[in-house]
Structures are given as structure tokens and as C-alpha cells.
Design a protein around this motif. Structure first.
Motif, PDB file in Angstrom:
ATOM      1  N   ASP A 295      23.580   5.917  12.582  1.00 41.94           N
ATOM      2  CA  ASP A 295      24.720   5.000  12.565  1.00 41.94           C
ATOM      3  C   ASP A 295      24.950   4.384  11.188  1.00 41.94           C
ATOM      4  O   ASP A 295      25.051   3.167  11.033  1.00 41.94           O
ATOM      5  CB  ASP A 295      24.530   3.885  13.597  1.00 41.94           C
ATOM      6  N   GLY A 296      25.016   5.221  10.171  1.00 40.53           N
ATOM      7  CA  GLY A 296      25.264   4.725   8.826  1.00 40.53           C
ATOM      8  C   GLY A 296      24.031   4.298   8.066  1.00 40.53           C
ATOM      9  O   GLY A 296      24.113   4.002   6.877  1.00 40.53           O
ATOM     10  N   ASP A 297      22.862   4.240   8.725  1.00 41.53           N
ATOM     11  CA  ASP A 297      21.608   3.902   8.065  1.00 41.53           C
ATOM     12  C   ASP A 297      20.875   5.176   7.690  1.00 41.53           C
ATOM     13  O   ASP A 297      20.921   6.177   8.405  1.00 41.53           O
ATOM     14  CB  ASP A 297      20.724   3.043   8.965  1.00 41.53           C
ATOM     15  N   ARG A 298      20.167   5.121   6.575  1.00 48.13           N
ATOM     16  CA  ARG A 298      19.401   6.266   6.100  1.00 48.13           C
ATOM     17  C   ARG A 298      17.997   5.808   5.716  1.00 48.13           C
ATOM     18  O   ARG A 298      17.821   4.740   5.125  1.00 48.13           O
ATOM     19  CB  ARG A 298      20.068   6.901   4.868  1.00 48.13           C
ATOM     20  N   VAL A 299      17.013   6.637   6.066  1.00 45.19           N
ATOM     21  CA  VAL A 299      15.628   6.410   5.644  1.00 45.19           C
ATOM     22  C   VAL A 299      15.211   7.638   4.847  1.00 45.19           C
ATOM     23  O   VAL A 299      15.129   8.743   5.396  1.00 45.19           O
ATOM     24  CB  VAL A 299      14.686   6.176   6.834  1.00 45.19           C
ATOM     25  N   TYR A 300      14.953   7.449   3.540  1.00 45.75           N
ATOM     26  CA  TYR A 300      14.636   8.539   2.634  1.00 45.75           C
ATOM     27  C   TYR A 300      13.157   8.503   2.246  1.00 45.75           C
ATOM     28  O   TYR A 300      12.539   7.436   2.201  1.00 45.75           O
ATOM     29  CB  TYR A 300      15.453   8.441   1.340  1.00 45.75           C
ATOM     30  N   VAL A 301      12.614   9.682   1.937  1.00 40.77           N
ATOM     31  CA  VAL A 301      11.312   9.789   1.280  1.00 40.77           C
ATOM     32  C   VAL A 301      11.577   9.975  -0.211  1.00 40.77           C
ATOM     33  O   VAL A 301      12.192  10.962  -0.619  1.00 40.77           O
ATOM     34  CB  VAL A 301      10.496  10.974   1.831  1.00 40.77           C
ATOM     35  N   THR A 302      11.123   9.028  -1.015  1.00 45.19           N
ATOM     36  CA  THR A 302      11.391   9.086  -2.458  1.00 45.19           C
ATOM     37  C   THR A 302      10.143   9.358  -3.288  1.00 45.19           C
ATOM     38  O   THR A 302      10.254   9.556  -4.501  1.00 45.19           O
ATOM     39  CB  THR A 302      12.023   7.764  -2.925  1.00 45.19           C
ATOM     40  N   GLY A 303       8.971   9.365  -2.687  1.00 44.14           N
ATOM     41  CA  GLY A 303       7.760   9.623  -3.451  1.00 44.14           C
ATOM     42  C   GLY A 303       6.533   9.520  -2.565  1.00 44.14           C
ATOM     43  O   GLY A 303       6.631   9.310  -1.352  1.00 44.14           O
ATOM     44  N   HIS A 304       5.368   9.672  -3.160  1.00 50.76           N
ATOM     45  CA  HIS A 304       4.138   9.581  -2.386  1.00 50.76           C
ATOM     46  C   HIS A 304       2.984   9.225  -3.309  1.00 50.76           C
ATOM     47  O   HIS A 304       3.116   9.191  -4.549  1.00 50.76           O
ATOM     48  CB  HIS A 304       3.842  10.892  -1.652  1.00 50.76           C
ATOM     49  N   GLY A 305       1.849   8.963  -2.730  1.00 49.39           N
ATOM     50  CA  GLY A 305       0.652   8.628  -3.487  1.00 49.39           C
ATOM     51  C   GLY A 305      -0.533   8.485  -2.544  1.00 49.39           C
ATOM     52  O   GLY A 305      -0.476   8.906  -1.378  1.00 49.39           O
ATOM     53  N   TYR A 306      -1.593   7.888  -3.036  1.00 49.50           N
ATOM     54  CA  TYR A 306      -2.833   7.782  -2.264  1.00 49.50           C
ATOM     55  C   TYR A 306      -3.237   6.317  -2.105  1.00 49.50           C
ATOM     56  O   TYR A 306      -2.995   5.491  -3.003  1.00 49.50           O
ATOM     57  CB  TYR A 306      -3.955   8.553  -2.952  1.00 49.50           C
ATOM     58  N   SER A 307      -3.859   6.039  -0.967  1.00 56.58           N
ATOM     59  CA  SER A 307      -4.412   4.719  -0.665  1.00 56.58           C
ATOM     60  C   SER A 307      -5.906   4.882  -0.376  1.00 56.58           C
ATOM     61  O   SER A 307      -6.290   5.289   0.736  1.00 56.58           O
ATOM     62  CB  SER A 307      -3.708   4.084   0.540  1.00 56.58           C
ATOM     63  N   PRO A 308      -6.781   4.605  -1.360  1.00 57.12           N
ATOM     64  CA  PRO A 308      -8.222   4.695  -1.094  1.00 57.12           C
ATOM     65  C   PRO A 308      -8.647   3.679  -0.022  1.00 57.12           C
ATOM     66  O   PRO A 308      -8.136   2.557   0.026  1.00 57.12           O
ATOM     67  CB  PRO A 308      -8.850   4.367  -2.455  1.00 57.12           C
ATOM     68  N   ARG A 309      -9.591   4.078   0.819  1.00 58.44           N
ATOM     69  CA  ARG A 309     -10.084   3.215   1.901  1.00 58.44           C
ATOM     70  C   ARG A 309     -11.507   2.745   1.557  1.00 58.44           C
ATOM     71  O   ARG A 309     -12.334   3.530   1.077  1.00 58.44           O
ATOM     72  CB  ARG A 309     -10.086   3.951   3.233  1.00 58.44           C
ATOM     73  N   PHE A 310     -11.751   1.491   1.848  1.00 62.19           N
ATOM     74  CA  PHE A 310     -13.066   0.894   1.573  1.00 62.19           C
ATOM     75  C   PHE A 310     -13.548   0.154   2.818  1.00 62.19           C
ATOM     76  O   PHE A 310     -12.733  -0.371   3.604  1.00 62.19           O
ATOM     77  CB  PHE A 310     -13.005  -0.097   0.402  1.00 62.19           C
ATOM     78  N   THR A 311     -14.845   0.101   2.977  1.00 61.10           N
ATOM     79  CA  THR A 311     -15.478  -0.741   3.984  1.00 61.10           C
ATOM     80  C   THR A 311     -16.319  -1.779   3.253  1.00 61.10           C
ATOM     81  O   THR A 311     -17.200  -1.421   2.438  1.00 61.10           O
ATOM     82  CB  THR A 311     -16.354   0.083   4.930  1.00 61.10           C
ATOM     83  N   VAL A 312     -16.037  -3.047   3.495  1.00 58.93           N
ATOM     84  CA  VAL A 312     -16.722  -4.146   2.828  1.00 58.93           C
ATOM     85  C   VAL A 312     -17.620  -4.842   3.845  1.00 58.93           C
ATOM     86  O   VAL A 312     -17.153  -5.283   4.909  1.00 58.93           O
ATOM     87  CB  VAL A 312     -15.711  -5.140   2.220  1.00 58.93           C
ATOM     88  N   THR A 313     -18.904  -4.912   3.520  1.00 51.96           N
ATOM     89  CA  THR A 313     -19.886  -5.572   4.388  1.00 51.96           C
ATOM     90  C   THR A 313     -20.436  -6.793   3.659  1.00 51.96           C
ATOM     91  O   THR A 313     -21.032  -6.672   2.570  1.00 51.96           O
ATOM     92  CB  THR A 313     -21.035  -4.619   4.735  1.00 51.96           C
TER      93      THR A 313
END
Length: 547
Positions: A295-313
């Protein structure tokens, strides 16, 4: 006695009255208006608009790629601020671009509307009378036919109407004549082209006034809703309010990046679910050139990258499992990325806050003790991190980037370095207070852009109409044809004088020759056949009495 009065002296010539200031101002405005609405001015402004758009295609724009703008500032620390003051990174929302745009819009309206009115009158008007001296036209000829004058013009009129000419016959002082014209679609195409250009500008302006767009980095397994508070960058037209945003939520389920053999990106695809808040999401897949359209709205993919995951104790046993933050690419070729993870809320009894600043390598190798990446794919992910403890300043009221630490906090000593290490997946760093930071893996993020442009359909229709008008302007010809019946020929026939004027084509002589040839054929076909020779008298060598 007559008394004559002395002659009155002649009145001195009065200088012409000077126009008032108001009339002079009005005349000045009229002169400038004529210059502004001239077609030459519109062409110059159109060229300037195209010239002004060049920086927008050569330099990164904030509305399209905020990361690229930040990278440009990092690579050109001296030049980038100067370009920024000239709106080089916001070309299409700059005052100078808007000024050229507005002047072009006014010029086109002032130029096209009077021409459209004049063209409407010409459509209803009859073809003009034939010139008195037809043989002076660039394409002209004389035809001789045994037909009478009216019959000759009947044949010419019939041939011209078959070719879709508008035909008018008149009786002039030089004899009966015929005027015909066709090709009004050429001027119609010309007007359609310019009117479509005006409509295109209106559609673009409407999209800027009532449109909005926002960009956000979404890690796999997370999502966002269409609210300007959630976007990393957000821009909206002056007539857009917060309540006007479409109710839509998007969750990123999975992201895939495919590469060629030379490690250049081939395609980005994202599996998402979308729907209104509180509704069950509907699954779909989007790509760079295949956005989500609603309905007139658009969702585009414009790029990408990485998100490192950490566990903090923490030392007390509290565990923050798989916390992550997007690391922004510093090198698009290898996707080496930099970023920061901030943990301001470590729980009750913990005074210091924790921050992790790091460098991520999707396929990491050590070169001279320095971590680097040799492949954009996450084949052997490694991360080089520096851990800080202290006060992050998130509640100070001063804005700071979510993708990096505030350098002033480190300089003032509010944050202190407490450890650093190069970690592969599964490896840990233990801080002096017993806190353990474990690199558990990596997820991908997608740079998504939500765009609402109410003028998209208007722009599409205007662009199609503009193309149709341009084709009519280039392919069609405006033609006028005149014919006049003159004096009788020596053999008792009729002399037909014809002439033609053609605009928009370089083959007028050839077309005129073809038309006159067809007229000769048609006139010959309508001419009466010559009488057969008399059969009286004896044929030679026959009849008579023998000697």
C-alpha cells in the motif's frame, strides 16, 4: 477697419510623461516573467537540475547510506566538512537544489500552459488558406489533367482524406483552392512531454512533502516497528506527523549473502515476517531489487554486516548470554568491521558499567600480530576486543553513537581499559575482577530501509506519458498541403498547382514526390478515355473495280 489679434506663440513641446514607479515595476516583472517562462530558460534550468544531481550520484548520501558517509568522513577528514557545508551529502534536500527545482517547475508551467491553450484553439481552427504563390514553396509542382477544375479538386480531396488530412476547400480570387493539414499529434506529443514533466516534478515534490523514510540495522532474530524512535536515521517531509506512519512491524528471520568467485557480492536475500502490531506475521523474502511492497510502503535491503555475539559472566554468577551489537563494515571487500557493545545495566550491587570495543574479521588471520580478514564470508570468525569498565555516560543527556564508544569518556578517565585479547569462537577473556567475556559466534544483520512515497504511482504514470509524448514528438511530422486550380491548359484541360510544407522530418522532398506521383495516377484514372479513331473510308489495298 479690421483689427487682427497678434498670433499666439506656439506652445513648447511637452516632454513625454514618465511612467509611474508602479508601472515601471510592473514592466520589469513582466520582462523577467517572459524570460523565465521562455523555452530556452526551461531547457537551461533542466540542464542545471541534471548538473546539480551529479554530486548526489558521485558522493554518498545520508538518506541512502549513513555508513558510507561516515566512512567518507574518516577517509577525507579535511575535505568532507567542506563538502558537508555545501550539502554535498544531502544534495536532494539542499536549498540550492530546491531553488533550481522550483524555478524549473515555474518556468515549465508558464511556458506550457499558454502553448496548450494555443494548441487547443489550433485543433478547432480550419487549415489556413493557400499561399498566393504556391510555386515558391520548397516543395511544389504543376500537374495537368483533362478533368474540369472541381472534379480535379474532388480527386485531390479524396486522396488526402485517405491519408488522414483535414481538408477545407475555398473559392479565392486566384481560383478554387484546397488546404489540408495533418500531424497535430506531433504538437500534442510535444505538449504531453512537457506537461508530463510538470506532473513528474509535482509527483516528486509530493513525495518529498508527504513521504518519509527510516533506516535501521536489524540482526537476525530481531525486528522493528515503523516508529521514528526506533530508526537509526529518519527523515520526513514537512507535512508528515508521527501519527501518519503506517502501522507495520518487520522481523528478520534469516539473512543470506552470496558471493562470486572473486568474492564480490552477488545477491542479498532476507527472510522476514511482517504485519500490523499484534497480528500474526506473514512470511516473505526480499532482496536488493525486490523490496516488500504494501500500500505505497516499501521495505528495502540496502546492505549487510555482522553482529558478533558474546556471553558475559559476572563474578557473582550472573550471565548475559549471546548479547550482540552490529559492527559496521570498515572494508567492503573483506567485511572487516568495527563496533562496540555497551552493558550499562549489570544488576544490583555492580557500580561499574562494562563496554567492549572491537574489530571483527569474518575470516581472520594474524599478520604481524595484527588481526585482519581475507574473505567477506564468515569462514573463520575472530574478534579483537578491548574491555572497559567505568561510567558510559548514557544518562548524561548528551547524544552518542550506539556503534562506538565516546572517546571523551576514555580521555577523562570515566572509562578505563581492563583487558584486551584476540578471540576465536569459543575463546574467553577474563578481567581482573573475575568477569569473563566469551566470544560465542556471529550473526548477520541487514540494513533495512522503510520508505513511504505517496507520489510513486504518479511519477510512474508521468514517466510513461513523458515517454509517449517524446516518441510522438520525434516520430511524427506536421504537414500542410495546398492545391489550386488555375487557368485552362492549351489542350483544354486544367492546370493544378500543388505545394507542401513539412515540419519535423528530413524527407519532405521524397514524401512530396510520392504524393504527387499518386495524385497523377489518381487523376489519370479518373480522366475520360480519348475518342477512338474514325473507321470511315476504304482500307488501303481493298475495294475498287479491277482494271
Amino acid at each position: 477697419m479690421t483689427i487682427t489679434a497678434p498670433p499666439r506663440p506656439a506652445a513648447a513641446p511637452q516632454p513625454p510623461a514618465r511612467p509611474s514607479a508602479g508601472r515601471r515595476a510592473l514592466g520589469l516583472w513582466l520582462r523577467w516573467w517572459r524570460r523565465l517562462t521562455a523555452m530556452r530558460t526551461a531547457i537551461i534550468l533542466l540542464f542545471l537540475l541534471a548538473l546539480a544531481a551529479i554530486p548526489g550520484s558521485l558522493l554518498p548520501q545520508r538518506t541512502l547510506n549513513q555508513n558510507a558517509v561516515r566512512q567518507y568522513f574518516a577517509e577525507h577528514p579535511t575535505l568532507a566538512p567542506v563538502l558537508d557545508r555545501l550539502y554535498a551529502f544531502d544534495v536532494f534536500s539542499s536549498p540550492w537544489f530546491a531553488a533550481v527545482y522550483l524555478l524549473l517547475f515555474i518556468s515549465l508551467i508558464g511556458c506550457v500552459v499558454p502553448r496548450a491553450v494555443e494548441h487547443a484553439r489550433a485543433l478547432r481552427a480550419a487549415p489556413p488558406p493557400a499561399p498566393r504563390r504556391l510555386l515558391r514553396l520548397p516543395d511544389s509542382a504543376e500537374l495537368t489533367t483533362p478533368l474540369a477544375g472541381p472534379a480535379t479538386l474532388d480527386v485531390v480531396e479524396e486522396e488526402l482524406r485517405v491519408r488522414r488530412f483535414r481538408v477545407v476547400r475555398r473559392s479565392g480570387r486566384d481560383g478554387e483552392e484546397l488546404s489540408a493539414e495533418k500531424g497535430f499529434w506531433k504538437e500534442t506529443g510535444n505538449l504531453l512531454f512537457h506537461l508530463s514533466l510538470v506532473a513528474l516534478l509535482l509527483g516528486l515534490a509530493g513525495g518529498k512533502l508527504w513521504g518519509y523514510e527510516g533506516s535501521i540495522l536489524v540482526t537476525e532474530g530481531q525486528g522493528f516497528c515503523n516508529s521514528f524512535q526506533q530508526y537509526d536515521t529518519y527523515s520526513a517531509g514537512p507535512l508528515v506527523e508521527g501519527s501518519d506512519l503506517s502501522p507495520l512491524c518487520v522481523d528478520l528471520e534469516d539473512f543470506r549473502a552470496e558471493y562470486e568467485e572473486n568474492l564480490t557480492a552477488a545477491s542479498f536475500t532476507a527472510d522476514i515476517t511482517y504485519g500490523a502490531p499484534g497480528e500474526e506475521g506473514r512470511p516473505t523474502t526480499i532482496g536488493v531489487n525486490d523490496p516488500l511492497r504494501i500500500d505505497g510502503d516499501r521495505v528495502y535491503v540496502t546492505g549487510h554486516g555482522y553482529s558478533p555475539r558474546f556471553t558475559v559472566t559476572l563474578p557473582d554468577g550472573t550471565v548475559f548470554e549471546d548479547v550482540s551489537a552490529p559492527f559496521l563494515p570498515a572494508d567492503q571487500a573483506t567485511m572487516s568491521s568495527e563496533g562496540a557493545l555497551k552493558l550499562p545495566d549489570l544488576g544490583a550491587g555492580v557500580d561499574d558499567q562494562l563496554a567492549i570495543e572491537g574489530f571483527f574479521a569474518p575470516t581472520g588471520v594474524l599478520q604481524g600480530g595484527i588481526l585482519t580478514s581475507i574473505d567477506p564470508r564468515a569462514l573463520a570468525p575472530q574478534v579483537a576486543i578491548i574491555a572497559y569498565q567505568g561510567y558510559l555516560g548514557l544518562d548524561s543527556g548528551l547524544p552518542q553513537s550506539v556503534y562506538s564508544l565516546d572517546a571523551s569518556q576514555i580521555e577523562r578517565g570515566s572509562l578505563s581499559e581492563v583487558g584486551r585479547a584476540n578471540l576465536a569462537a569459543g575463546e574467553s577473556l577474563t578481567l581482573p575482577d573475575g568477569t569473563t567475556i566469551t566470544f560465542t559466534g556471529v550473526s548477520q544483520f541487514a540494513a533495512l530501509q522503510f520508505s513511504h512515497d505517496p507520489g510513486q504511482v504518479w511519477v510512474l504514470v508521468s514517466a510513461i506519458a513523458l515517454l509517449v509524448g517524446l516518441l510522438a514528438l520525434l516520430l511524427l511530422r506536421r504537414e500542410r498541403f495546398f492545391a489550386r486550380v488555375g487557368a485552362a491548359a492549351e489542350d483544354g484541360g486544367t492546370v493544378l498547382t500543388v505545394g507542401s510544407l513539412t515540419r519535423g522530418g528530413g524527407e519532405s522532398a521524397t514524401r512530396f514526390a510520392e504524393l504527387t506521383g499518386e495524385l497523377r495516377t489518381a487523376l489519370a484514372a479518373r480522366s475520360p478515355e480519348p475518342p477512338a479513331p474514325s473507321s470511315g473510308g476504304a482500307a488501303p489495298g481493298s475495294g475498287g473495280s479491277p482494271e
